[in-house]
Design an enzyme around this catalytic site. Structure first.
Site, PDB file in Angstrom:
ATOM      1  N   HIS A   1      -1.537   1.701   7.450  1.00  0.00           N
ATOM      2  CA  HIS A   1      -1.853   1.609   5.858  1.00  0.00           C
ATOM      3  C   HIS A   1      -2.124   2.974   5.204  1.00  0.00           C
ATOM      4  O   HIS A   1      -2.160   4.099   5.904  1.00  0.00           O
ATOM      5  CB  HIS A   1      -3.458   1.094   5.932  1.00  0.00           C
ATOM      6  CG  HIS A   1      -3.990   0.714   4.546  1.00  0.00           C
ATOM      7  ND1 HIS A   1      -3.339  -0.143   3.837  1.00  0.00           N
ATOM      8  CD2 HIS A   1      -4.880   1.613   4.107  1.00  0.00           C
ATOM      9  CE1 HIS A   1      -4.150  -0.053   2.680  1.00  0.00           C
ATOM     10  NE2 HIS A   1      -4.977   0.767   2.765  1.00  0.00           N
TER      11      HIS A   1
ATOM     12  N   CYS B   1       0.825  -1.308   0.070  1.00  0.00           N
ATOM     13  CA  CYS B   1      -0.072  -0.098  -0.119  1.00  0.00           C
ATOM     14  C   CYS B   1       0.855   1.258  -0.071  1.00  0.00           C
ATOM     15  O   CYS B   1       0.340   2.303  -0.522  1.00  0.00           O
ATOM     16  CB  CYS B   1      -0.990  -0.015   1.017  1.00  0.00           C
ATOM     17  SG  CYS B   1      -0.028   0.049   2.919  1.00  0.00           S
TER      18      CYS B   1
END
Length: 848
Positions: free
Chosen positions: A588, A163
């Protein structure tokens, strides 16, 4: 609409007679399968076929019709552009614009389905390069309704904790100057350097912005290339998104860089955008201003000349409110010592990588004339050690054109009062996030006054009064500190006190106390800002979760500019941001990006792409922000050129313009002077190596468009005839002959050395230099390696140079050394006598 005989598409013979009026009439109809209306309707051009189908619906009936019937040619009823499914490219039909209308271009364009390019043809041995005129509309980015349909809304698949990479790629993909280069100037991405990351990135951008986009793309090729460049990204652990950006852009620059042409005065040629500093070197211009009894040597400079130079430095910082004369002893003297060093004494936290930091317009190495600093007398000499000619070259790439800016910083030793002025390139600004105490200090009136006197950024808060400050301070106790991006910028550019352990005095080399402050000298087209949210100590890591408010439009850099900065546009609008959710140890990454086609904001979360509101973006926990210059004048200029290109009156002359510069014209707020040097050699012709793909480098414009662009931006040179340069061809042949001669001689001498049983003396040579020389003679490097540099394999012990233990060195014979030294020069000479019981190194200086 008769067929144009100059086209190279063999399927044009199947086109029946059709008029423009008939096509316009069909454009008001519907798809015969799904009944959808325009503007994206395509008409089949097969003789006798009257089919009209849609092109970008879920099923794409125009393509289905071609597959089922074998009809290859179709025309867009809005743009009248013709596509051949069999050839996989755009083709052209003759336009009825009058008897003197030039023949339309037959140049192969980038396919909507593939990324193929086709080089132009060099006609015969006459070295004349003929290109058919091209319609400037598609090359200047004058989009049609069909092309204004949102693209770039493609997700990226997470292939194992990636990510961090996906968010960075989406943020970078939504920077129009860079993306448009890879989409429209893709033919320029030609590199033999491994791992060819630029080609992987070009393919990725093409997939992300394809009109028939998939739901997501798997960036496997690019990820493999990044891991080959930097082992840090191997494995499946979470990495830092900003570090990935730096690594990616460094490698893209390395693969796409081109040498800047430098004239006899050491200034960049017309292709040098504001003579921007190269990123290849770390040459920082430092000026020391000694004013004391010990500084009177024998330079013969008068007091008036000294004061003139000091005034120049004062002019640089007086715009910041500072005056160096207040901190420098003004005792009369007959000399001022000036040093231009290849390394700066202060390394700023915003300086990301190896960068070349020179004054805009100044050569990367001091020229023979007095152009390093205006008014500097010829008695000022450069103090430098031996350096390779190769390292003095200046380079540019699309990365440096888009992201590079320059900071000028001043460091003053509080003991000797000497001041060092350093210029550094930056590709991103790493800004601290101030806490409560720092904010209170930044907003206080007394601190603002001291900042202005010190030449820092207190003017950023000039309009803030005591009432506003007290209200914000009270709110911070209840809701936490209110931190803005302007606060972070002010904290970065504020005056910094340097303790003894931070400053090595430039005149005594003793640790002293000092102060440092800096300003922006030149601003980048896209400003990348990194907020320092993570602290990594020896035993733990922590994250600063403070919300930093940032503007979507109108970020102003004017308060942080140096007085003599040539920047005209200092206002920036937000393009994209990278956000991190979670802690320092786990989290994230996502990205918020503004689509350049519809100006709407989208959230990119790996494979998912979702439209979001502006308030959602402003509440995000930003980590890296991308801002682009905002300039209404640039939009007006593009409209003017669009109008000129729409004039159907033929012109007697056609002018060739760099495709790269045209990309700047349609995506940059300040494109700078026209630069045609990327397809011309110094003799005015086309280099032989570029002749085969000249159509990827240039666009032909009518005279009225050229006249307007040239009068507005200058630069050039004007080119209306292309020819392959004989002089360059001769130089290439000479270079190849030199390579063969050096290689053959070395092989012959080295073979004799290998057959020698017990040589009396062995010569040592740096393998770093030897590898560069080997790459040159084998044709891998275009530039000679420069003089031999053995300085890294030798060490000084008790006044004698000896071979450094474990040095990366090779052994050659005396004859081989004499041959290489006669051609390249350099040194020092390092020898080994193997017959001595205790081998010692016999070293002598042998510089050229």
């Amino acid at each position: 609409m008769p067929v144009c005989s100059s086209s190279d598409c063999p399927h044009l013979q199947c086109v029946g007679e059709i008029t423009k009026e008939e096509l316009i009439l069909k454009s008001h109809g519907q798809c015969q399968d799904c009944k959808v209306g325009g503007p994206n309707l395509w008409a089949c051009l097969e003789n006798g076929c009257v089919y009209v189908g849609c092109g970008e619906s879920h099923t794409d009936h125009s393509t289905i019709h071609s597959q089922e019937t074998g009809h290859n040619l179709t025309v867009n009823l809005t743009t009248l552009r013709v596509w051949c499914y069999a050839c996989g490219k755009e083709v052209f039909l003759e336009r009825k614009l009058g008897p003197h209308c030039p023949v339309p271009s037959t140049k192969t364009l980038t396919s909507p389905l593939t990324n193929n390019t086709q080089g132009s043809r060099v006609l015969g041995r006459s070295t004349s390069l003929r290109l058919p005129p091209t319609g400037g509309c598609e090359d200047l980015g004058m989009e049609t309704e069909e092309e204004l349909r949102p693209r770039g809304l493609t997700g990226l698949k997470n292939i194992g904790n990636t990510c961090f990479m996906n968010a960075a790629l989406q943020a970078l993909s939504n920077c129009p100057p860079l993306t448009q280069f890879f989409v429209e100037c893709g033919g320029l991405v030609r590199t033999d350097k491994k791992p060819a990351l630029s080609k992987s990135y070009q393919k990725l951008v093409s997939d992300l912005w394809h009109k028939n986009r998939p739901s997501y793309v798997v960036p496997t090729s690019l990820f493999q290339g990044i891991k080959a460049v930097n082992p840090m990204f191997r494995g499946y652990s979470q990495q830092d998104s900003q570090e990935f950006l730096r690594c990616l852009m460094d490698q893209l620059h390395e693969e796409l860089k081109e040498p800047l042409r430098v004239d006899s005065e050491g200034q960049g040629g017309s292709g040098d955008r504001q003579a921007a500093p190269s990123r290849e070197e770390s040459n920082e211009a430092e000026m020391l201003i000694p004013d004391g009894p010990d500084s009177s040597h024998s330079s013969g400079q008068t007091n008036r000349e000294l004061q003139k130079e000091k005034n120049l430095i004062n002019d640089l910082y007086r715009g910041s409110g500072g005056d160096l004369d207040k901190n420098v002893d003004t005792t009369p003297t007959n000399e001022a010592t000036s040093i231009v060093s290849s390394q700066g004494t202060i390394k700023m936290s915003s300086s990301p990588r190896k960068t070349n930091s020179v004054w805009p317009g100044m050569s990367s190495s001091p020229p023979k004339t007095n152009s390093v600093w205006p008014g500097m007398s010829s008695s000022h000499k450069k103090v430098s050690s031996f350096s390779s000619t190769k390292s003095q070259k200046k380079y540019r790439s699309v990365i440096s054109d888009v992201f590079d800016g320059t900071i000028v910083s001043s460091v003053q030793c509080l003991t000797c009062d000497r001041v060092s002025v350093t210029l550094e390139n930056f590709q991103d600004l790493s800004l601290p996030i101030p806490g409560k105490e720092d904010l209170a200090k930044l907003h206080s009136s007394s601190h603002q006054t001291s900042l202005i006197k010190a030449g820092s950024c207190g003017e950023a808060y000039a309009a803030q009064g005591w009432v506003a400050f007290v209200m914000e301070y009270i709110k911070s106790w209840w809701w936490g500190p209110v931190v803005t991006l302007q606060d972070c910028l002010a904290a970065f550019f504020t005056r910094d006190e340097l303790k003894g352990e931070d400053l090595d005095c430039l005149c005594t080399s003793i640790l002293r106390n000092g102060v440092k402050f800096c300003k922006v000298q030149s601003v980048p087209e896209i400003l990348c800002i990194h907020l320092k949210r993570f602290r990594h100590e020896l035993m733990f890591s922590a994250k600063i979760g403070t919300h930093v408010s940032f503007p979507l439009e109108g970020l102003e850099l004017q308060p942080f500019l140096a007085k003599d900065s040539s920047a005209h546009t200092t206002s920036y609008d937000l393009l994209s941001i990278i956000c991190h959710h979670g802690t320092a140890s786990s989290g994230h990454y996502i990205a918020y990006c503004r689509n350049d086609l519809n100006n709407l904001w989208y959230e990119f979360d790996d494979q998912s792409v979702t439209e979001v509101s502006e308030s959602c973006v402003q509440n995000a926990e930003a980590y890296v922000l991308f801002y682009k210059k905002s300039n209404e004048d640039a939009l007006k200029e593009r409209r003017k050129v669009t109008g000129l290109l729409g004039v159907t009156e033929p012109s007697l002359l056609q002018f060739y313009v760099s495709r790269q510069w045209l990309n700047k014209f349609k995506t940059f707020a300040e494109p700078g002077p026209i630069s045609n040097d990327d397809f011309l050699c110094s003799h005015g012709g086309v280099p032989p190596a570029k002749a085969a793909f000249i159509d990827d480098l240039v666009v032909m414009l009518p005279q009225n468009a050229w006249d307007h662009l040239y009068s507005r931006y200058g630069g050039g040179p004007a080119v209306n005839h292309l020819y392959m340069c004989h002089t360059c061809q001769t130089e290439i042949e000479k270079l190849e002959k030199r390579r063969r001669t050096e290689l053959d001689m070395f092989v012959w001498l080295n073979k004799a050395f290998q057959e020698e049983e017990s040589p009396l003396i062995i010569y040592c040579i740096s393998m770093q230099w030897f590898r560069e020389w080997e790459g040159f003679v084998k044709g891998k490097n275009n530039d000679p390696p420069g003089p031999i540099d053995n300085s890294k394999i030798a060490i000084n012990k008790n006044g004698h140079l000896t071979l450094r233990q474990g040095a990366d060195s090779g052994q050659i014979s005396e004859e081989t050394w004499n041959f290489l030294h006669s051609v390249h020069g350099g040194g020092p000479l390092v020898t080994v006598r193997p017959n001595v019981s205790h081998p010692e190194l016999e070293v002598e200086a042998c510089y050229v």
